[in-house]
Motif scaffolding. Sequence first.
Motif, PDB file in Angstrom:
ATOM      1  N   PHE A 134       0.852  -1.188   0.000  1.00 43.10           N
ATOM      2  CA  PHE A 134       0.000   0.000   0.000  1.00 43.10           C
ATOM      3  C   PHE A 134       0.885   1.234   0.000  1.00 43.10           C
ATOM      4  CE2 PHE A 134       0.739  -0.631   4.507  1.00 43.10           C
ATOM      5  CZ  PHE A 134       0.612   0.599   5.129  1.00 43.10           C
ATOM      6  N   LEU A 135       0.273   2.400   0.039  1.00 42.68           N
ATOM      7  CA  LEU A 135       0.994   3.654  -0.158  1.00 42.68           C
ATOM      8  C   LEU A 135       0.737   4.619   0.992  1.00 42.68           C
ATOM      9  CD1 LEU A 135      -0.223   3.791  -3.799  1.00 42.68           C
ATOM     10  CD2 LEU A 135       2.185   3.453  -3.205  1.00 42.68           C
ATOM     11  N   VAL A 188      -2.747  12.334  -2.737  1.00 46.50           N
ATOM     12  CA  VAL A 188      -3.751  11.277  -2.655  1.00 46.50           C
ATOM     13  C   VAL A 188      -4.340  10.996  -4.029  1.00 46.50           C
ATOM     14  CG1 VAL A 188      -6.025  10.653  -1.725  1.00 46.50           C
ATOM     15  CG2 VAL A 188      -4.309  11.726  -0.243  1.00 46.50           C
ATOM     16  N   GLU A 189      -4.640  12.033  -4.766  1.00 50.90           N
ATOM     17  CA  GLU A 189      -5.236  11.857  -6.094  1.00 50.90           C
ATOM     18  C   GLU A 189      -4.315  11.066  -7.012  1.00 50.90           C
ATOM     19  OE1 GLU A 189      -7.975  15.938  -6.114  1.00 50.90           O
ATOM     20  OE2 GLU A 189      -6.027  15.915  -7.134  1.00 50.90           O
ATOM     21  N   VAL A 202      -4.520   3.748   0.140  1.00 54.40           N
ATOM     22  CA  VAL A 202      -3.750   4.982   0.305  1.00 54.40           C
ATOM     23  C   VAL A 202      -3.950   5.555   1.701  1.00 54.40           C
ATOM     24  CG1 VAL A 202      -3.438   7.360  -0.483  1.00 54.40           C
ATOM     25  CG2 VAL A 202      -3.884   5.546  -2.146  1.00 54.40           C
ATOM     26  N   ALA A 203      -2.829   5.761   2.399  1.00 56.35           N
ATOM     27  CA  ALA A 203      -2.830   6.463   3.674  1.00 56.35           C
ATOM     28  C   ALA A 203      -2.193   7.831   3.465  1.00 56.35           C
ATOM     29  CB  ALA A 203      -2.048   5.683   4.721  1.00 56.35           C
ATOM     30  N   GLY A 250     -10.172  10.725  -1.433  1.00 55.41           N
ATOM     31  CA  GLY A 250     -10.114   9.287  -1.655  1.00 55.41           C
ATOM     32  C   GLY A 250      -9.182   8.512  -0.751  1.00 55.41           C
ATOM     33  N   ALA A 251      -8.640   9.150   0.306  1.00 56.52           N
ATOM     34  CA  ALA A 251      -7.737   8.445   1.211  1.00 56.52           C
ATOM     35  C   ALA A 251      -8.503   7.400   2.018  1.00 56.52           C
ATOM     36  CB  ALA A 251      -7.050   9.430   2.148  1.00 56.52           C
ATOM     37  N   ASP A 252      -7.873   6.250   2.213  1.00 58.31           N
ATOM     38  CA  ASP A 252      -8.458   5.172   3.010  1.00 58.31           C
ATOM     39  C   ASP A 252      -8.098   5.297   4.490  1.00 58.31           C
ATOM     40  OD1 ASP A 252      -9.483   3.432   0.751  1.00 58.31           O
ATOM     41  OD2 ASP A 252      -7.364   3.554   0.207  1.00 58.31           O
ATOM     42  N   ILE A 253      -6.949   5.922   4.764  1.00 62.71           N
ATOM     43  CA  ILE A 253      -6.432   6.081   6.127  1.00 62.71           C
ATOM     44  C   ILE A 253      -5.880   7.494   6.219  1.00 62.71           C
ATOM     45  CG2 ILE A 253      -4.827   5.184   7.859  1.00 62.71           C
ATOM     46  CD1 ILE A 253      -4.565   2.670   5.983  1.00 62.71           C
TER      47      ILE A 253
END
Length: 343
Positions: A145-146, A161-162, A171-172, A199-202
């Motif tokens: 992941f990133l 993030v984009e 994406v964190a 759109g960040a997940d974390i």
Amino acid sequence: MIKLCIPGCEGILDRLDSGELVVGDGGFLFALEKRGFVKAGLWTPEAVIEHPSAVRQLHTEFLRAGADVLQTFTFSATEDNMDAKWEDINAAACDLAREVADGGDALVAGGLCQTSLYKYHKDETKIKSLFRLQLEVFARKNVDFLIAEYFEHVEEAVWAVEVLRELGKPVAVTMRIGPEGDMHSMPPGECAVKLVQAGADIIGVNCRFGPWTSLQTIKLMKEGLRDSGLKVHLMVQCLGFHTPDCGKGGFVDLPEYPFGLEPRVATRWDIQKYAREAYNLGVKYIGGCCGFEPYHIRAIAEELAPERGFLPPASEKHGSWGSGLDMHTKPWIRARPQVLSGE
């Protein structure tokens, strides 16, 4: 019964979605500068090529201390900071992290940070192109992941993030802000909302501020998300230094930065309390940044062992809250663990 073991490897969102706690790793720049492998200033990571054994060893120590994630040592490893060396350094950093992570079923996070351009030239196209260059290496090396970290302006963090979303992996994103918000004075809660909407997940904070200030910022982020009806996983990777007297810019504004910070180093007991407070706040991804040594990460893993169900390998040589002192010959030293744990 808490056992000494290492969990099986699942994706970062699988772990967090299931309620699992994730322990991050610690700081590389300060640790390796103290050891003579990194030069202060731009803090660029040439060590992954010049001294790979030093980087490998630190990864190994963080893994043994209980880290579930090993972040690539790619801080500021962009074309604008490193010219032609940037690609080889990113590739080598990914290889080192993967080599060590595979020995313990840990995850590898490809990490990038704010550029040196944004402060002077807010050129979205150019800045995004720099992010994409690093992302291409992370894609080729198949990181798990990133992480976009160390952003002081939410606008640039959103751009990161984009770009990272283009790879299709989790994406964190973390910002280097305190309770006053970003450098344009956008409050933490509003920053959090923008990062989730991008759109960040974390999301969370890293670096620049000590444990208690960072947790205060996380609380403000959480409140902003709640007020906007948004949910996201939270992470915190604070400094391993106490910085209650620093201003909006964080520890870089302290007169002791960067070579005289040792009197401010947090103890392992401080970090156990930080881990517990972060967990109670609802943060499930807890690690550290500059000043965090492997023993600090072990403190997080030991404090959260009841929730995780296991201790890290490094606990073979350490009793939680100093319980190993039970073996000491002097009774007043044997009594210290009770004082440390508050019992």
